[in-house]
Design a protein around this motif. Structure first.
Motif, PDB file in Angstrom:
ATOM      1  N   ARG A 183       0.755  -1.184  -0.175  1.00 50.30           N
ATOM      2  CA  ARG A 183      -0.144   0.123   0.118  1.00 50.30           C
ATOM      3  C   ARG A 183       0.876   1.404   0.013  1.00 50.30           C
ATOM      4  N   THR A 184       1.639   1.315  -0.922  1.00 50.71           N
ATOM      5  CA  THR A 184       2.707   2.542  -0.999  1.00 50.71           C
ATOM      6  C   THR A 184       2.546   2.830  -2.232  1.00 50.71           C
ATOM      7  N   LYS A 207     -10.142  -6.747   7.466  1.00 45.53           N
ATOM      8  CA  LYS A 207      -9.008  -6.592   8.455  1.00 45.53           C
ATOM      9  C   LYS A 207      -7.614  -6.704   7.728  1.00 45.53           C
ATOM     10  N   ALA A 208      -7.860  -6.227   6.422  1.00 48.34           N
ATOM     11  CA  ALA A 208      -6.450  -6.059   5.737  1.00 48.34           C
ATOM     12  C   ALA A 208      -5.577  -4.838   6.235  1.00 48.34           C
ATOM     13  N   VAL A 209      -6.434  -3.690   6.701  1.00 45.54           N
ATOM     14  CA  VAL A 209      -5.776  -2.647   7.618  1.00 45.54           C
ATOM     15  C   VAL A 209      -6.826  -2.423   8.766  1.00 45.54           C
ATOM     16  N   GLU A 210      -6.044  -1.399   9.558  1.00 52.86           N
ATOM     17  CA  GLU A 210      -6.970  -1.056  10.906  1.00 52.86           C
ATOM     18  C   GLU A 210      -7.782   0.234  10.432  1.00 52.86           C
ATOM     19  N   ASP A 211      -7.017   0.928   9.638  1.00 59.18           N
ATOM     20  CA  ASP A 211      -7.755   2.198   9.314  1.00 59.18           C
ATOM     21  C   ASP A 211      -6.812   2.724   8.157  1.00 59.18           C
ATOM     22  N   THR A 213      -4.601   5.146   7.997  1.00 62.72           N
ATOM     23  CA  THR A 213      -3.350   5.461   8.169  1.00 62.72           C
ATOM     24  C   THR A 213      -2.402   4.384   7.560  1.00 62.72           C
ATOM     25  N   PHE A 214      -3.057   3.250   7.339  1.00 65.00           N
ATOM     26  CA  PHE A 214      -2.208   2.183   6.935  1.00 65.00           C
ATOM     27  C   PHE A 214      -1.725   2.065   5.339  1.00 65.00           C
ATOM     28  N   PHE A 215      -2.593   3.263   4.541  1.00 67.57           N
ATOM     29  CA  PHE A 215      -2.348   3.551   3.302  1.00 67.57           C
ATOM     30  C   PHE A 215      -1.248   4.558   3.291  1.00 67.57           C
TER      31      PHE A 215
END
Length: 373
Positions: A183-184, A207-211, A213-215
């Motif tokens: 996710r970069t 549940k790939a990311v918490e929110d 902010t993980f992108f």
């Protein structure tokens, strides 16, 4: 257009041992406690060999300069008391990723557990710039139309020519290291805010990311503030370079807000040109030529800077940052931190110094230039 377009700057910095010039595996907690007590706007980063400083929201670059100058010099003073040097660069010239330890913080421990080796290898520092927009709901449209400008901002910030004690041959190797993370890079060409929110909802539900902010894209909408956040730039050694990149981004946000026709029809091919230009900026920095989609020709960075400054002249005047954006011409002419690091390294080798001492000379220049602001 009376909106202030307030901005905030975050600079990620590296630490090095004064004695060995290597990256410290562990940093005393007392160092961080004293840095926070004396300077306040100092935060830990994912690895113990990193630290971050930031400015509060502001509409004044003179305020930002004063704040960051004080933070850089103040942090250098605290670091000196603990046998450390502090410096801004995209990569740490002497660090070995396998020797780095994560910061003892629940979020970072969880990230490393999830990312595994690609997280442990992420020994990189960036410059992040938040710009407040008048219509937060329009941020996805603005983000998409800002993509073609990102390679030039990266070229102007390149400060990562070394990795694992080796010369990489690239001016901005940080982006290559960071690309190992999920996710970069460039965000997708989301159609609108609803399309983006659908993506975020599905990724969190699965549940790939918490929110969001993980992108960790090169540019993204903040979930905490009504801002767009620039993340493509290397951490700039010279403060004037940081402020130039920040000012250009701020002006560009205003530009695409007031002129909706700019890059209004981004396509897959458009994104492909941006990807190619990012690679050119990573490899050659300000010595690159970037492809112009309209003319299908490659334009040297110096000419691209001139064209960009003409494009944002009205915005720079309105936002009071004409001198900051004008500094981009000096960067394009005289080179970035990457150019200076390589010059210091080559001079030391030419003087008969060992490779280890030559890299130590690079660390010393980085620390002095960072402290000087």
């Amino acid at each position: 257009m009376a909106h202030a377009y307030r901005f905030g700057i975050e600079e990620e910095l590296f630490l090095a041992s004064t004695r060995s010039r290597s990256a410290p595996r562990e940093v005393p907690r007392d160092f961080h406690d004293e840095a926070r007590r004396r300077l306040e706007a100092v935060e830990r980063e994912m690895l113990q060999s990193q630290i971050e400083i930031c400015t509060p929201p502001s509409a004044s670059f003179s305020e930002a300069r004063e704040r960051l100058t004080a933070l850089r010099s103040g942090l250098a003073g605290v670091a000196r008391d603990y046998g450390l040097k502090v410096f801004a660069a995209g990569t740490h010239p002497t660090a070995l990723w396998s020797e780095q330890k994560p910061t003892r913080k629940a979020r970072y421990r969880k990230m490393i557990e999830d990312l595994q080796i690609v997280g442990r290898r992420s020994v990189v520092c960036g410059l992040h710039v938040h710009v407040e927009v008048p219509r937060p709901e329009a941020r996805i449209d603005l983000m998409r139309r800002l993509l073609p400008f990102l390679p030039l901002l990266l070229a102007l910030s390149t400060s990562s020519p070394f990795w694992e004690r080796e010369r990489t041959g690239l001016a901005g190797y940080r982006a290559r290291v960071y690309a190992e993370l999920p996710r970069t890079g460039l965000p997708e060409l989301f159609e609108d805010m609803a399309d983006y929110e659908r993506y975020v909802a599905a990724m969190t539900q699965a549940k790939a990311v918490e929110d969001a902010t993980f992108f960790w894209w090169h540019i993204r909408p903040s979930i905490r503030y009504p801002t767009l956040e620039l993340r493509v730039a290397d951490s700039c050694t010279r403060l004037s370079d940081s402020l130039a990149v920040a000012a250009l981004f701020r002006c560009l946000v205003r530009l695409v807000e007031r002129r909706p026709e700019i890059h209004a029809h981004m396509t897959g091919a458009s994104r492909g040109f941006v990807m190619e230009n990012l690679w050119r900026a990573e490899r050659e920095g300000v010595h690159a030529s970037l492809i112009d989609e309209t003319s299908a020709s490659a334009v040297p960075v110096r000419k691209a800077v001139d064209a960009l400054l003409d494009l944002v002249a009205e915005d720079a005047a309105a936002l009071g940052c004409e001198s900051e954006v004008a500094h981009a011409r000096h960067i394009a002419r005289d080179g970035t931190s990457a150019d200076r690091q390589l010059a210091v390294h080559e001079a030391a080798l030419a003087a008969g110094k060992s490779p280890r001492v030559a890299l130590s000379a690079v660390i010393d220049w980085l620390a002095e230039a960072t402290k000087a602001g």
